[in-house]
Motif scaffolding. Sequence first.
Motif, PDB file in Angstrom:
ATOM      1  N   SER A   1      18.100  78.818 -42.925  1.00 27.55           N
ATOM      2  CA  SER A   1      19.213  77.932 -42.576  1.00 27.55           C
ATOM      3  C   SER A   1      18.722  76.532 -42.224  1.00 27.55           C
ATOM      4  CB  SER A   1      20.002  78.502 -41.394  1.00 27.55           C
ATOM      5  OG  SER A   1      20.548  79.749 -41.714  1.00 27.55           O
TER       6      SER A   1
ATOM      7  N   THR B   1      28.500  64.280 -39.718  1.00 32.50           N
ATOM      8  CA  THR B   1      28.697  65.720 -39.903  1.00 32.50           C
ATOM      9  C   THR B   1      29.303  65.994 -41.276  1.00 32.50           C
ATOM     10  OG1 THR B   1      30.988  65.776 -39.102  1.00 32.50           O
ATOM     11  CG2 THR B   1      29.234  65.935 -37.440  1.00 32.50           C
ATOM     12  N   GLU B   2      29.261  67.238 -41.676  1.00 34.42           N
ATOM     13  CA  GLU B   2      30.133  67.676 -42.762  1.00 34.42           C
ATOM     14  C   GLU B   2      31.580  67.439 -42.321  1.00 34.42           C
ATOM     15  OE1 GLU B   2      28.618  71.775 -44.271  1.00 34.42           O
ATOM     16  OE2 GLU B   2      28.136  71.644 -42.131  1.00 34.42           O
TER      17      GLU B   2
ATOM     18  N   THR C   1      24.971  68.455 -44.712  1.00 33.88           N
ATOM     19  CA  THR C   1      24.652  67.712 -43.489  1.00 33.88           C
ATOM     20  C   THR C   1      25.119  68.448 -42.233  1.00 33.88           C
ATOM     21  OG1 THR C   1      26.640  66.340 -43.823  1.00 33.88           O
ATOM     22  CG2 THR C   1      24.538  65.445 -44.588  1.00 33.88           C
ATOM     23  N   ASP C   2      24.637  69.683 -42.097  1.00 32.64           N
ATOM     24  CA  ASP C   2      24.910  70.431 -40.868  1.00 32.64           C
ATOM     25  C   ASP C   2      23.955  69.957 -39.768  1.00 32.64           C
ATOM     26  OD1 ASP C   2      22.444  71.667 -41.335  1.00 32.64           O
ATOM     27  OD2 ASP C   2      23.320  73.548 -42.030  1.00 32.64           O
ATOM     28  N   ARG C   3      24.028  70.559 -38.594  1.00 31.22           N
ATOM     29  CA  ARG C   3      23.244  70.065 -37.464  1.00 31.22           C
ATOM     30  C   ARG C   3      21.745  70.218 -37.690  1.00 31.22           C
ATOM     31  NH1 ARG C   3      22.346  74.397 -33.687  1.00 31.22           N
ATOM     32  NH2 ARG C   3      23.229  76.350 -34.466  1.00 31.22           N
TER      33      ARG C   3
ATOM     34  N   HIS D   1      32.087  74.556 -34.614  1.00 34.08           N
ATOM     35  CA  HIS D   1      32.216  73.384 -35.486  1.00 34.08           C
ATOM     36  C   HIS D   1      31.650  72.112 -34.876  1.00 34.08           C
ATOM     37  CE1 HIS D   1      34.526  75.396 -38.570  1.00 34.08           C
ATOM     38  NE2 HIS D   1      35.338  75.909 -37.654  1.00 34.08           N
TER      39      HIS D   1
ATOM     40  N   ASP E   1      28.247  71.481 -46.858  1.00 38.22           N
ATOM     41  CA  ASP E   1      27.191  72.473 -47.026  1.00 38.22           C
ATOM     42  C   ASP E   1      25.790  71.884 -46.882  1.00 38.22           C
ATOM     43  OD1 ASP E   1      29.065  74.540 -47.542  1.00 38.22           O
ATOM     44  OD2 ASP E   1      29.169  73.926 -49.646  1.00 38.22           O
TER      45      ASP E   1
ATOM     46  N   CYS F   1      20.166  69.968 -40.649  1.00 41.20           N
ATOM     47  CA  CYS F   1      19.819  68.882 -41.560  1.00 41.20           C
ATOM     48  C   CYS F   1      19.735  67.565 -40.800  1.00 41.20           C
ATOM     49  CB  CYS F   1      20.862  68.787 -42.676  1.00 41.20           C
ATOM     50  SG  CYS F   1      20.622  67.405 -43.817  1.00 41.20           S
TER      51      CYS F   1
ATOM     52  N   HIS G   1      16.931  72.612 -45.896  1.00 41.22           N
ATOM     53  CA  HIS G   1      17.186  71.180 -45.910  1.00 41.22           C
ATOM     54  C   HIS G   1      15.910  70.365 -46.088  1.00 41.22           C
ATOM     55  CE1 HIS G   1      21.227  72.078 -44.699  1.00 41.22           C
ATOM     56  NE2 HIS G   1      20.848  72.606 -43.558  1.00 41.22           N
TER      57      HIS G   1
END
Length: 341
Positions: free
Chosen positions: A294, A48-49, A29-31, A64, A27, A33, A298
Motif C-alpha cells: 500500500s 488529496t484524492e 495521491t493517498d496519504r 477519508h 487511487d 503517496c 507509490h
Amino acid sequence: MNTELTPAPAAAAAIPGRRISVAPMMDWTDRHCRVFHRHISRHTWLYTEMVTTGALVYGDVERHLRFNDEEHPVALQLGGSDPADLATSAKLGEKWGYDEVNLNCGCPSERVQKGAFGACLMAEPQLVADCVKAMRDAVSIDVTVKHRVGIDQVESYDFVRDFVGTVAEAGCRTFIVHARNAILKGLSPKENREVPPLKYEFAYRLKRDFPDFEIIINGGIKTTAEIDLHLAHVDGVMLGREAYHNPYLMADFDQRYYGADTPVPSREQVLEAMLPYIEAQLHQEGGRGLKLNSITRHMLGLMQGLPGARGFRQTLSDAKKLAAGDPRLLLEAAARLRQST
C-alpha cells in the motif's frame, strides 16, 4: 498522524505559496503517496484524492480525512454540488487540519456526472459560486476551484472567462486551470487527460484578465523547462502524472522555486527517510490489514531513468517479499540498483 479533530491555524502563516503542486489523482495521491512526495520536496503543495461530500456526510470521516502531520502543506479536494453538504465537508476538513479546501469542477467520469458534480459544474457557474460562498462562510482556510477550460465542444475562451468571473464574485481567488476541455460523453477519464488539445493560452489569458487572482496551470507538464515557461505567465504550476511516475523530478523544487537553502535529498536518502514511516504505519495499522505494498507501490518510479531501475521496481513488486512486510525491502531494492550500475 492526525487522529484528533483539531485545526492548526497558527501554522498557516508560515506555509509557502502554491507555486508548485501535485494534482489530486484518484487511487494515487493517498496519504502514503503524499508522505513519500513530502520527503522529496518540503514545500511543494500536495492534494488529496477527491473525497465526495457523501463520503463525509454519511460515511467514515476518519478513514477519508486522517493524514500525517508531515504532509503540510496539504489540501483537501472535495467533490459535490450541494452548498450545505460542501460547507459541512469543508468544516470537517478544517477541523482535521487541512490547509486548503478545493472544489473539483474538472473530473469528467460518468460516476461523477451521475452525482451532478465535477466537470459538469462548469455549465452552472452560479451554482459553483453558491458552493464556494457556502464553504467560505464555513471555514477560515482557503477555498479554491480546480476546473477545465471548457466542456464538450465549447471552444470559446469567453466560456471559461465568464465561469471564473462568476465564481470569483463568491470570493474565490485561486483557480487551478486544467488547460483542456472535458468531453462529458464519448471519452474515458484517461482519454480526457490525453485527447482534448491543450490550451495553455487560455490560462495565460485568465491571468491577464484577472491579474489579482492566483492562476495555477495544469495539464501535460513534464519538465522543469516547461514549468519555467509557464511561470512566466501564471502564478503556479500543478504537476499530475509526471510527478507520480517520475517523482524525483521534484527533488530540487525547494531550492529552484522556493529559495530554500537545504540540500537536495538523494534517492537513497528518500528511501531511508521512508523507513521509520513505514515501520510506524505497519505497527499502527497492522490490525486494519495495511499491507506493505500500500505504501511501496507509490515509490516504483523513484529510480526512473537510472540504469537498474527495472530491477528496483521488480524487487519492490515481489509478492513474496512484500508479504513478509519488512520495510528493509526498500534497501534491498536500492542495493539491487547499485549492483546494476
